[in-house]
Enzyme design. Structure first.
Site, short mmCIF file in Angstrom:
data_model
loop_
_atom_site.label_atom_id
_atom_site.label_comp_id
_atom_site.label_asym_id
_atom_site.label_seq_id
_atom_site.Cartn_x
_atom_site.Cartn_y
_atom_site.Cartn_z
N SER A 30 0.79 -1.22 0.00
CA SER A 30 0.00 0.00 0.00
C SER A 30 0.82 1.28 0.00
CB SER A 30 -0.92 0.02 1.22
OG SER A 30 -0.17 0.01 2.43
N HIS A 47 -5.30 -4.71 0.13
CA HIS A 47 -5.32 -3.63 -0.86
C HIS A 47 -5.61 -4.14 -2.27
CE1 HIS A 47 -3.98 -0.42 1.85
NE2 HIS A 47 -3.32 -1.38 2.46
N LYS A 106 -12.03 -0.33 2.47
CA LYS A 106 -11.40 -0.02 1.19
C LYS A 106 -12.36 -0.29 0.03
CE LYS A 106 -6.78 -0.48 3.07
NZ LYS A 106 -7.18 -0.64 4.49
N THR A 166 -13.76 -10.22 20.69
CA THR A 166 -14.18 -9.03 19.96
C THR A 166 -15.69 -9.07 19.77
OG1 THR A 166 -13.68 -7.65 18.04
CG2 THR A 166 -14.03 -9.98 17.61
N THR A 167 -16.24 -7.97 19.32
CA THR A 167 -17.67 -7.86 19.08
C THR A 167 -17.95 -8.14 17.61
OG1 THR A 167 -17.85 -6.19 20.81
CG2 THR A 167 -19.67 -6.33 19.25
#
Length: 266
Positions: free
Chosen positions: A48, A76, A107, A136-137
């Site tokens: 990137s 990317h 992206k 994590t959620t």
């Protein structure tokens, strides 16, 4: 990629960093490791910060030589390359040589979140042991729905048309910038980095482009890139506001002119 580095530090892996797209160096590093040690080759398809693209086929061949797992970051590239938007690996017909693929729902897909793809056994192992996933959620339903719709579009004929248009516009922008003697960094991808080589000028250039021309161009400074290689990273869009004709060169001309001013600012 940052999360991968943090993971290696947490678990205490031995890490060797090959030079950028330097397969000879990678071969040397792999050869110096114990033959019976598990190995993972982690690399990106599209880089990137530079816009360069890795040699996926040769990297996979080298990994197979040392019985190493391949882990490619297509963040990317997904949505932007491949017949169905699967990334550079798909575009080059090499998906079956990649053990783990990481991608994003930001992206090209326009929302947020990310994903890993791999064998059922590999994915089950990650789901069962990775704290970053376990604690994590989950994505909100509206985000998941938006991501699904983006994937559906980019897998379709409309997506193929958008990818072709996006590549054409990136190439046009590079050509126009070079025609204005701008130091566009060499790369075969859609990413358009213009070397500024000064952190203060780089940030000032970005501010100037936004203030005078209404164009936001991301300033890339250390630690994202080595000090002394600061750059502006232009991002093209396949779709433009209805007030601007898709065939018009006004946007590219403004970006080119503004970039030239930006390089001299400070």
């Amino acid at each position: 990629m940052s999360s991968l580095i943090l993971t290696t530090l947490r678990v205490g892996w031995v890490v060797g960093c090959a030079g950028h797209n330097d397969l000879e160096h990678l071969d040397e590093l792999m050869a110096s490791a114990p033959a019976d040690a598990p190995k993972v080759v982690v690399f990106e398809s599209v880089y990137s910060m530079s816009g360069t693209v890795s040699d996926i086929g040769a990297t996979c061949e080298l990994a197979a030589k040392y019985n190493a797992t391949t882990f490619i970051d297509e963040v990317h590239a997904v949505g932007l390359y491949g017949e169905r938007g699967g990334g550079v690996g798909q575009m080059r017909g090499l998906e079956n040589q990649l053990d783990v693929v990481s991608g994003t729902l930001g992206k090209a897909f326009g929302v947020f979140g990310g994903y890993l793809a791999g064998s059922a056994a590999m994915m089950d192992a990650i789901r069962s042991t990775a704290p970053g996933f376990i604690f994590t959620t989950s994505l909100p339903p509206m985000v998941s729905r938006g991501a699904l719709k983006s994937v559906q579009i980019l897998k379709s004929a409309e997506g193929r048309e958008l990818r072709a248009r996006h590549q054409e516009r990136a190439a046009s922008l590079k050509a126009m910038l070079r025609a204005q003697d701008m130091p566009v960094m060499e790369g075969e991808s859609h990413i358009v980095p213009v070397l500024i080589a000064d952190p203060v000028k780089c940030k000032a250039a970005s501010d100037l482009l936004l203030k005078r021309h209404g164009i936001y161009v991301q300033p890339i400074n250390y630690p994202s890139v080595p000090a002394g290689t600061e750059r502006l990273r232009f991002t093209c869009a396949a779709r433009l506001p209805s007030a601007i004709s898709p065939s018009s060169s006004i946007l590219w001309a403004a970006a080119s002119c503004a970039a030239r001013v930006a390089c001299a600012c400070g």
